[in-house]
Design a protein around this motif. Structure first.
Motif, mmCIF file in Angstrom:
data_model
loop_
_atom_site.group_PDB
_atom_site.id
_atom_site.type_symbol
_atom_site.label_atom_id
_atom_site.label_comp_id
_atom_site.label_asym_id
_atom_site.label_seq_id
_atom_site.Cartn_x
_atom_site.Cartn_y
_atom_site.Cartn_z
ATOM 1 N N ILE A 1 13.292 0.164 2.158
ATOM 2 C CA ILE A 1 14.050 -1.099 1.717
ATOM 3 C C ILE A 1 15.045 -1.490 2.783
ATOM 4 C CG2 ILE A 1 13.596 -1.116 -0.468
ATOM 5 C CD1 ILE A 1 16.296 -0.637 -1.126
ATOM 6 N N ALA A 2 15.216 -2.624 3.186
ATOM 7 C CA ALA A 2 16.090 -2.986 4.249
ATOM 8 C C ALA A 2 17.110 -3.915 3.366
ATOM 9 C CB ALA A 2 15.662 -3.630 5.410
ATOM 10 N N LEU A 3 18.395 -4.120 3.606
ATOM 11 C CA LEU A 3 19.361 -4.766 3.200
ATOM 12 C C LEU A 3 20.419 -5.541 4.074
ATOM 13 C CD1 LEU A 3 20.548 -2.782 -0.139
ATOM 14 C CD2 LEU A 3 19.114 -4.811 -0.192
ATOM 15 N N CYS A 4 20.545 -6.757 3.999
ATOM 16 C CA CYS A 4 21.816 -7.239 4.774
ATOM 17 C C CYS A 4 23.194 -6.651 4.482
ATOM 18 C CB CYS A 4 21.508 -8.702 4.562
ATOM 19 S SG CYS A 4 22.268 -9.421 3.004
ATOM 20 N N GLU A 5 24.118 -7.203 5.357
ATOM 21 C CA GLU A 5 25.262 -6.492 5.180
ATOM 22 C C GLU A 5 25.880 -6.950 3.754
ATOM 23 O OE1 GLU A 5 28.036 -7.047 8.235
ATOM 24 O OE2 GLU A 5 26.595 -6.455 9.807
ATOM 25 N N ARG A 6 25.851 -8.031 3.094
ATOM 26 C CA ARG A 6 26.408 -8.471 2.034
ATOM 27 C C ARG A 6 25.718 -7.626 0.862
ATOM 28 N NH1 ARG A 6 24.984 -14.217 -0.267
ATOM 29 N NH2 ARG A 6 23.123 -13.285 -0.894
ATOM 30 N N ARG B 1 0.898 -1.037 -0.250
ATOM 31 C CA ARG B 1 0.093 0.022 0.074
ATOM 32 C C ARG B 1 0.781 1.152 -0.208
ATOM 33 N NH1 ARG B 1 -4.528 -1.359 4.363
ATOM 34 N NH2 ARG B 1 -5.677 -2.945 3.381
ATOM 35 N N GLN B 2 0.390 2.332 -0.590
ATOM 36 C CA GLN B 2 1.110 3.675 -0.529
ATOM 37 C C GLN B 2 1.143 3.778 0.828
ATOM 38 O OE1 GLN B 2 2.371 5.783 -2.584
ATOM 39 N NE2 GLN B 2 1.370 5.674 -4.532
ATOM 40 N N ARG B 3 2.476 4.669 1.197
ATOM 41 C CA ARG B 3 3.088 5.014 2.449
ATOM 42 C C ARG B 3 3.237 4.125 3.602
ATOM 43 N NH1 ARG B 3 -0.085 8.615 -0.168
ATOM 44 N NH2 ARG B 3 -2.177 8.095 0.786
ATOM 45 N N GLU B 4 3.251 2.780 2.935
ATOM 46 C CA GLU B 4 3.554 1.845 4.031
ATOM 47 C C GLU B 4 5.206 1.220 3.708
ATOM 48 O OE1 GLU B 4 1.705 0.574 6.357
ATOM 49 O OE2 GLU B 4 0.095 1.652 5.959
ATOM 50 N N HIS B 5 5.525 0.486 4.696
ATOM 51 C CA HIS B 5 6.887 -0.050 4.307
ATOM 52 C C HIS B 5 7.001 -1.568 4.196
ATOM 53 C CE1 HIS B 5 7.913 3.854 6.026
ATOM 54 N NE2 HIS B 5 7.473 3.460 7.010
ATOM 55 N N LEU B 6 8.186 -1.950 3.540
ATOM 56 C CA LEU B 6 8.265 -3.520 3.356
ATOM 57 C C LEU B 6 8.918 -4.021 4.575
ATOM 58 C CD1 LEU B 6 10.176 -3.364 -0.063
ATOM 59 C CD2 LEU B 6 8.129 -4.012 0.480
ATOM 60 N N PRO B 7 8.789 -5.267 4.873
ATOM 61 C CA PRO B 7 9.151 -5.883 6.199
ATOM 62 C C PRO B 7 10.425 -5.797 6.300
ATOM 63 C CG PRO B 7 7.723 -7.660 5.093
ATOM 64 C CD PRO B 7 7.816 -6.282 4.171
ATOM 65 N N HIS B 8 11.128 -5.723 7.841
ATOM 66 C CA HIS B 8 12.252 -5.326 7.978
ATOM 67 C C HIS B 8 13.273 -6.570 8.006
ATOM 68 C CE1 HIS B 8 15.513 -2.750 9.838
ATOM 69 N NE2 HIS B 8 15.575 -3.575 10.430
ATOM 70 N N ARG B 9 13.365 -6.968 6.669
ATOM 71 C CA ARG B 9 14.435 -7.984 6.183
ATOM 72 C C ARG B 9 14.911 -7.826 4.988
ATOM 73 N NH1 ARG B 9 9.428 -11.085 7.006
ATOM 74 N NH2 ARG B 9 9.281 -11.277 4.639
ATOM 75 N N GLY C 1 19.077 -1.265 9.428
ATOM 76 C CA GLY C 1 17.625 -0.682 9.153
ATOM 77 C C GLY C 1 17.222 -0.341 7.949
ATOM 78 N N ALA C 2 16.061 0.257 7.810
ATOM 79 C CA ALA C 2 15.748 0.353 6.333
ATOM 80 C C ALA C 2 15.916 1.669 5.801
ATOM 81 C CB ALA C 2 14.024 0.117 6.476
ATOM 82 N N LYS C 3 16.189 1.802 4.488
ATOM 83 C CA LYS C 3 16.447 3.402 4.050
ATOM 84 C C LYS C 3 15.293 3.761 2.962
ATOM 85 C CE LYS C 3 20.604 3.494 5.560
ATOM 86 N NZ LYS C 3 21.268 4.454 6.491
#
Length: 184
Positions: free
Chosen positions: A94-99, A36-44, A55-57
């Motif tokens: 969006i969130a990204l792992c270190e790799r 949905r608009q103005r929502e965030h993806l899961p923190h994974r 964290g998510a950017k």
């Protein structure tokens, strides 16, 4: 949610009834992630579904209907003006792992560093009148741009409207962890 009638509650739309409770804000439909608009993806991590400790950017996405590309046949400037006027915008966290953060950093480094160094090489090739250096640097310039965009890109929009943002580019493990989009 209780089933009692409240005459003071705001009206609900038919689409809102079919979507379920308020926690359902991100779904999958094939390889497409819908939120949905103005929502965030899961923190994974959106690429491998691993923990994303940093964290998510926010990422800004722009989209317009593909039919506007016809204006490129007329004039690039007309297309650019029209695309700026009709584009839809969305901000997705969006969130990204270190790799995958390292991969994105390397992609940006290759894209920016490679293209700027190749541009400098072309200028030096022109000033020293070395045609082979100009050609090699021109090819390297475009190759570094393509490699940078390919490595640094996270998600890209498929469609943006007033209710939803549809994106591609997420990894299959992340997409598989999401519930299916409810077809209304």
């Amino acid at each position: 949610m209780s089933d009692t009638f409240n005459p003071y509650s705001p009206p609900r739309s038919a689409i809102e009834e079919t979507l379920g409770h308020d926690n359902d804000v991100v779904w999958r439909q094939g390889k497409v992630v819908i939120l949905r608009q103005r929502e965030h993806l899961p923190h994974r991590c959106i690429k491998c579904n691993a923990d994303a400790p940093l964290g998510a950017k926010p990422v800004r996405l722009y989209w317009h209907a593909p039919g506007w590309y016809v204006l490129l046949l007329i004039n690039v400037l007309i297309y650019l003006v029209a695309a700026m006027l009709v584009r839809k915008r969305a901000s997705v966290h969006i969130a990204l792992c270190e790799r995958h953060l390292k991969r994105r950093f390397v992609g940006r480094l290759i894209g920016w560093g490679g293209s700027l160094s190749m541009l400098l090489g072309m200028v030096l090739g022109i000033s020293e009148d070395v045609p082979s250096a100009i050609v090699v640097c021109a090819i390297g310039f475009f190759a570094s741009l393509v490699a940078g965009v390919t490595l640094a890109r996270t998600v890209y929009p498929v469609r943006i409207n007033d209710l939803y943002v549809k994106v591609k580019g997420c990894g299959s493990a992340f997409v598989a962890s999401l519930p299916a989009f409810p077809d209304a």
